[in-house]
Motif scaffolding. Structure first.
Motif, PDB file in Angstrom:
ATOM      1  N   HIS A 193     -52.862  47.790 -68.840  1.00 25.34           N
ATOM      2  CA  HIS A 193     -53.105  46.477 -68.249  1.00 25.34           C
ATOM      3  C   HIS A 193     -53.807  45.544 -69.228  1.00 25.34           C
ATOM      4  CE1 HIS A 193     -52.169  46.726 -63.791  1.00 25.34           C
ATOM      5  NE2 HIS A 193     -51.772  47.880 -64.268  1.00 25.34           N
ATOM      6  N   ALA A 194     -54.572  46.115 -70.165  1.00 29.47           N
ATOM      7  CA  ALA A 194     -55.210  45.289 -71.187  1.00 29.47           C
ATOM      8  C   ALA A 194     -54.159  44.599 -72.048  1.00 29.47           C
ATOM      9  CB  ALA A 194     -56.132  46.137 -72.063  1.00 29.47           C
ATOM     10  N   PHE A 195     -53.074  45.307 -72.349  1.00 30.37           N
ATOM     11  CA  PHE A 195     -52.017  44.697 -73.149  1.00 30.37           C
ATOM     12  C   PHE A 195     -51.283  43.613 -72.363  1.00 30.37           C
ATOM     13  CE2 PHE A 195     -52.736  48.429 -75.725  1.00 30.37           C
ATOM     14  CZ  PHE A 195     -52.571  47.926 -77.015  1.00 30.37           C
ATOM     15  N   PHE A 196     -51.256  43.745 -71.035  1.00 34.17           N
ATOM     16  CA  PHE A 196     -50.753  42.656 -70.202  1.00 34.17           C
ATOM     17  C   PHE A 196     -51.605  41.405 -70.407  1.00 34.17           C
ATOM     18  CE2 PHE A 196     -51.342  40.290 -66.242  1.00 34.17           C
ATOM     19  CZ  PHE A 196     -50.038  39.925 -65.931  1.00 34.17           C
ATOM     20  N   SER A 197     -52.932  41.598 -70.430  1.00 35.17           N
ATOM     21  CA  SER A 197     -53.840  40.470 -70.634  1.00 35.17           C
ATOM     22  C   SER A 197     -53.677  39.897 -72.038  1.00 35.17           C
ATOM     23  CB  SER A 197     -55.292  40.923 -70.414  1.00 35.17           C
ATOM     24  OG  SER A 197     -55.484  41.414 -69.099  1.00 35.17           O
ATOM     25  N   VAL A 198     -53.508  40.771 -73.034  1.00 39.42           N
ATOM     26  CA  VAL A 198     -53.292  40.297 -74.403  1.00 39.42           C
ATOM     27  C   VAL A 198     -52.008  39.470 -74.473  1.00 39.42           C
ATOM     28  CG1 VAL A 198     -52.753  41.023 -76.759  1.00 39.42           C
ATOM     29  CG2 VAL A 198     -54.570  42.176 -75.486  1.00 39.42           C
ATOM     30  N   GLY A 199     -50.958  39.937 -73.793  1.00 42.61           N
ATOM     31  CA  GLY A 199     -49.705  39.196 -73.777  1.00 42.61           C
ATOM     32  C   GLY A 199     -49.860  37.822 -73.167  1.00 42.61           C
ATOM     33  N   ALA A 200     -50.672  37.733 -72.104  1.00 43.74           N
ATOM     34  CA  ALA A 200     -50.912  36.429 -71.473  1.00 43.74           C
ATOM     35  C   ALA A 200     -51.608  35.478 -72.435  1.00 43.74           C
ATOM     36  CB  ALA A 200     -51.739  36.613 -70.208  1.00 43.74           C
ATOM     37  N   VAL A 201     -52.598  36.008 -73.172  1.00 39.28           N
ATOM     38  CA  VAL A 201     -53.328  35.172 -74.128  1.00 39.28           C
ATOM     39  C   VAL A 201     -52.409  34.723 -75.265  1.00 39.28           C
ATOM     40  CG1 VAL A 201     -55.210  35.143 -75.801  1.00 39.28           C
ATOM     41  CG2 VAL A 201     -55.547  36.231 -73.579  1.00 39.28           C
ATOM     42  N   VAL A 202     -51.620  35.658 -75.807  1.00 37.86           N
ATOM     43  CA  VAL A 202     -50.701  35.328 -76.899  1.00 37.86           C
ATOM     44  C   VAL A 202     -49.658  34.322 -76.434  1.00 37.86           C
ATOM     45  CG1 VAL A 202     -48.921  36.235 -78.441  1.00 37.86           C
ATOM     46  CG2 VAL A 202     -51.046  37.500 -78.115  1.00 37.86           C
ATOM     47  N   GLY A 203     -49.115  34.540 -75.225  1.00 37.39           N
ATOM     48  CA  GLY A 203     -48.122  33.615 -74.690  1.00 37.39           C
ATOM     49  C   GLY A 203     -48.671  32.215 -74.526  1.00 37.39           C
ATOM     50  N   ALA A 204     -49.898  32.133 -74.026  1.00 42.14           N
ATOM     51  CA  ALA A 204     -50.520  30.818 -73.869  1.00 42.14           C
ATOM     52  C   ALA A 204     -50.723  30.148 -75.227  1.00 42.14           C
ATOM     53  CB  ALA A 204     -51.862  30.953 -73.146  1.00 42.14           C
ATOM     54  N   GLY A 205     -51.116  30.948 -76.221  1.00 39.21           N
ATOM     55  CA  GLY A 205     -51.317  30.403 -77.555  1.00 39.21           C
ATOM     56  C   GLY A 205     -50.030  29.901 -78.183  1.00 39.21           C
ATOM     57  N   VAL A 206     -48.941  30.681 -78.019  1.00 35.93           N
ATOM     58  CA  VAL A 206     -47.647  30.265 -78.558  1.00 35.93           C
ATOM     59  C   VAL A 206     -47.157  28.993 -77.863  1.00 35.93           C
ATOM     60  CG1 VAL A 206     -45.211  30.912 -78.782  1.00 35.93           C
ATOM     61  CG2 VAL A 206     -46.993  32.585 -79.293  1.00 35.93           C
ATOM     62  N   GLY A 207     -47.347  28.953 -76.542  1.00 37.38           N
ATOM     63  CA  GLY A 207     -46.946  27.759 -75.804  1.00 37.38           C
ATOM     64  C   GLY A 207     -47.711  26.525 -76.247  1.00 37.38           C
ATOM     65  N   ALA A 208     -49.027  26.692 -76.462  1.00 35.32           N
ATOM     66  CA  ALA A 208     -49.841  25.566 -76.921  1.00 35.32           C
ATOM     67  C   ALA A 208     -49.407  25.106 -78.317  1.00 35.32           C
ATOM     68  CB  ALA A 208     -51.315  25.964 -76.929  1.00 35.32           C
ATOM     69  N   MET A 209     -49.069  26.085 -79.174  1.00 37.89           N
ATOM     70  CA  MET A 209     -48.635  25.741 -80.527  1.00 37.89           C
ATOM     71  C   MET A 209     -47.332  24.952 -80.497  1.00 37.89           C
ATOM     72  SD  MET A 209     -47.738  28.299 -83.695  1.00 37.89           S
ATOM     73  CE  MET A 209     -46.291  28.941 -82.814  1.00 37.89           C
ATOM     74  N   MET A 210     -46.404  25.391 -79.640  1.00 37.61           N
ATOM     75  CA  MET A 210     -45.128  24.679 -79.553  1.00 37.61           C
ATOM     76  C   MET A 210     -45.314  23.278 -78.989  1.00 37.61           C
ATOM     77  SD  MET A 210     -42.316  27.534 -78.486  1.00 37.61           S
ATOM     78  CE  MET A 210     -41.774  28.732 -79.711  1.00 37.61           C
ATOM     79  N   GLN A 211     -46.255  23.138 -78.045  1.00 38.86           N
ATOM     80  CA  GLN A 211     -46.545  21.802 -77.520  1.00 38.86           C
ATOM     81  C   GLN A 211     -47.124  20.898 -78.600  1.00 38.86           C
ATOM     82  OE1 GLN A 211     -48.986  22.660 -74.004  1.00 38.86           O
ATOM     83  NE2 GLN A 211     -47.372  21.773 -72.753  1.00 38.86           N
ATOM     84  N   SER A 212     -47.949  21.489 -79.473  1.00 39.51           N
ATOM     85  CA  SER A 212     -48.544  20.680 -80.545  1.00 39.51           C
ATOM     86  C   SER A 212     -47.489  20.162 -81.511  1.00 39.51           C
ATOM     87  CB  SER A 212     -49.583  21.508 -81.302  1.00 39.51           C
ATOM     88  OG  SER A 212     -48.966  22.549 -82.047  1.00 39.51           O
ATOM     89  N   PHE A 213     -46.371  20.898 -81.624  1.00 31.12           N
ATOM     90  CA  PHE A 213     -45.262  20.455 -82.474  1.00 31.12           C
ATOM     91  C   PHE A 213     -44.321  19.505 -81.738  1.00 31.12           C
ATOM     92  CE2 PHE A 213     -45.713  24.688 -84.847  1.00 31.12           C
ATOM     93  CZ  PHE A 213     -46.621  24.129 -85.740  1.00 31.12           C
ATOM     94  N   ASP A 214     -44.647  19.245 -80.464  1.00 34.75           N
ATOM     95  CA  ASP A 214     -43.864  18.330 -79.641  1.00 34.75           C
ATOM     96  C   ASP A 214     -42.406  18.792 -79.501  1.00 34.75           C
ATOM     97  OD1 ASP A 214     -43.702  16.144 -77.973  1.00 34.75           O
ATOM     98  OD2 ASP A 214     -43.046  14.775 -79.564  1.00 34.75           O
ATOM     99  N   LEU A 215     -42.238  20.114 -79.358  1.00 36.74           N
ATOM    100  CA  LEU A 215     -40.900  20.657 -79.177  1.00 36.74           C
ATOM    101  C   LEU A 215     -40.465  20.490 -77.730  1.00 36.74           C
ATOM    102  CD1 LEU A 215     -41.117  24.003 -81.221  1.00 36.74           C
ATOM    103  CD2 LEU A 215     -39.967  21.884 -81.879  1.00 36.74           C
ATOM    104  N   HIS A 216     -39.180  20.329 -77.531  1.00 35.53           N
ATOM    105  CA  HIS A 216     -38.642  20.211 -76.177  1.00 35.53           C
ATOM    106  C   HIS A 216     -38.868  21.511 -75.426  1.00 35.53           C
ATOM    107  CE1 HIS A 216     -35.707  19.746 -72.899  1.00 35.53           C
ATOM    108  NE2 HIS A 216     -35.815  18.437 -73.126  1.00 35.53           N
TER     109      HIS A 216
END
Length: 310
Positions: free
Chosen positions: A43-66
């Protein structure tokens, strides 16, 4: 367009729910073969995945990707991981595994087993409802009730998520040492204490500490419930897991909505008494986390193994 999005989200939710039940079912069987507690680590890796996913999403938003590229990238990653993982999944339970888990103690009343399933489902509902409150309301509470900035408010959830992730990496060792019942009982009590700090705090650092304590308390509780549910009986392990996991996710989804309705009438801090009370209830129901089918590594007092007749 809105209708299409709604249908897509329904399909996504349906698929995610099915996968979540399946992966916890697999985790119980892997844990059983591993011969020591590992559920919290998974379950800890589930939490790590959530954090990584949020980070990747934020990074893509910063690049203004569709949004298409952001969601498309996530879909490709999921399909790739799924394809690479299929060959490692355990096959359906065979007669040998069923016989190993379901012993000859058939005299245990079926109604007692069913009561245990209901109790585990209730525990999952209570504790995951409390978790959902932190997910959706911690940042807003810091901004609205403590007068923190929006950037500082986001750290409230960050403190909770960090505590959940780190503590789950160590919760298995604690479970092995003191048993799942004590993990759920003490964890629920610690979570209640953390929520009480949040409710009564008027200072931002203290509020952060409260969310941190809340996360530390909750982190190891739900994995113990899923392990207990998975070891109630192997013949219909998947059905039992589905009931308990589904009850938990109903709580996770219902919690934010219920808190929103209560806070509209009483204020957000007062509404947080609901997860506080539910965590206290978790301490009373914690005894149901004791496995009916004891694991070889368990250091708690053994209890008879039973089978479940639906």
């Amino acid at each position: 367009m809105r209708g299409g999005v709604g249908i897509a989200l329904f399909v996504l939710g349906f698929g995610e729910g099915a996968v979540d039940v399946s992966k916890n079912d697999q985790a119980v069987r892997v844990e059983r073969d591993w011969n020591k507690p590992i559920m919290s680590s998974l379950h800890a890796f589930f939490s790590v995945g959530a954090v990584v996913g949020a980070g990747v999403g934020a990074m893509m938003q910063s690049f203004d990707l569709h949004l298409f590229w952001s969601l498309g990238f996530g879909a490709v990653v999921v399909l790739g991981v799924m394809g690479a993982s299929i060959r490692y999944l355990l096959p359906p339970s065979g007669p040998g595994e069923i016989e190993a888990v379901v012993s000859a103690a058939e005299d245990v009343p079926v109604r007692d087993v069913r009561r245990r399933i209901v109790a585990l489902a209730a525990l999952a509902f209570f504790l995951m409802l409390a978790e959902g409150v932190a997910h959706d309301w911690s940042a807003l509470h810091a901004v609205q009730d403590i007068d923190a900035s929006e950037a500082a408010g986001s750290l409230a959830f960050g403190a909770f998520a960090l505590a959940m992730t780190i503590d789950r990496l160590f919760a298995d060792r604690v479970s092995h040492r003191i048993g799942p019942v004590r993990v759920v009982r003490y964890g629920s009590a610690i979570a209640a204490g953390g929520m009480l700090i949040v409710i009564t705090s008027t200072m931002y650092p203290v509020t952060l500490a409260g969310w941190l304590v809340f996360g530390l308390g909750l982190s190891g509780t739900v994995p113990q419930l899923f392990t207990a549910a998975g070891n109630l009986g192997a013949k219909n392990q998947g059905q039992v897991m589905a009931r308990v996991v589904s009850a938990g996710y109903v709580g996770l989804l219902a919690g934010p909505a219920v808190i929103g309705w209560i806070s509209h009438h009483t204020g957000l801090s007062t509404a947080f008494f609901l997860p506080f009370v539910l965590c206290l209830a978790g301490t009373l129901l914690a005894r149901n986390a004791a496995p009916l089918a004891p694991r070889p590594y368990s250091r708690v007092d053994p209890v008879p193994r039973v089978s479940i007749r639906a």
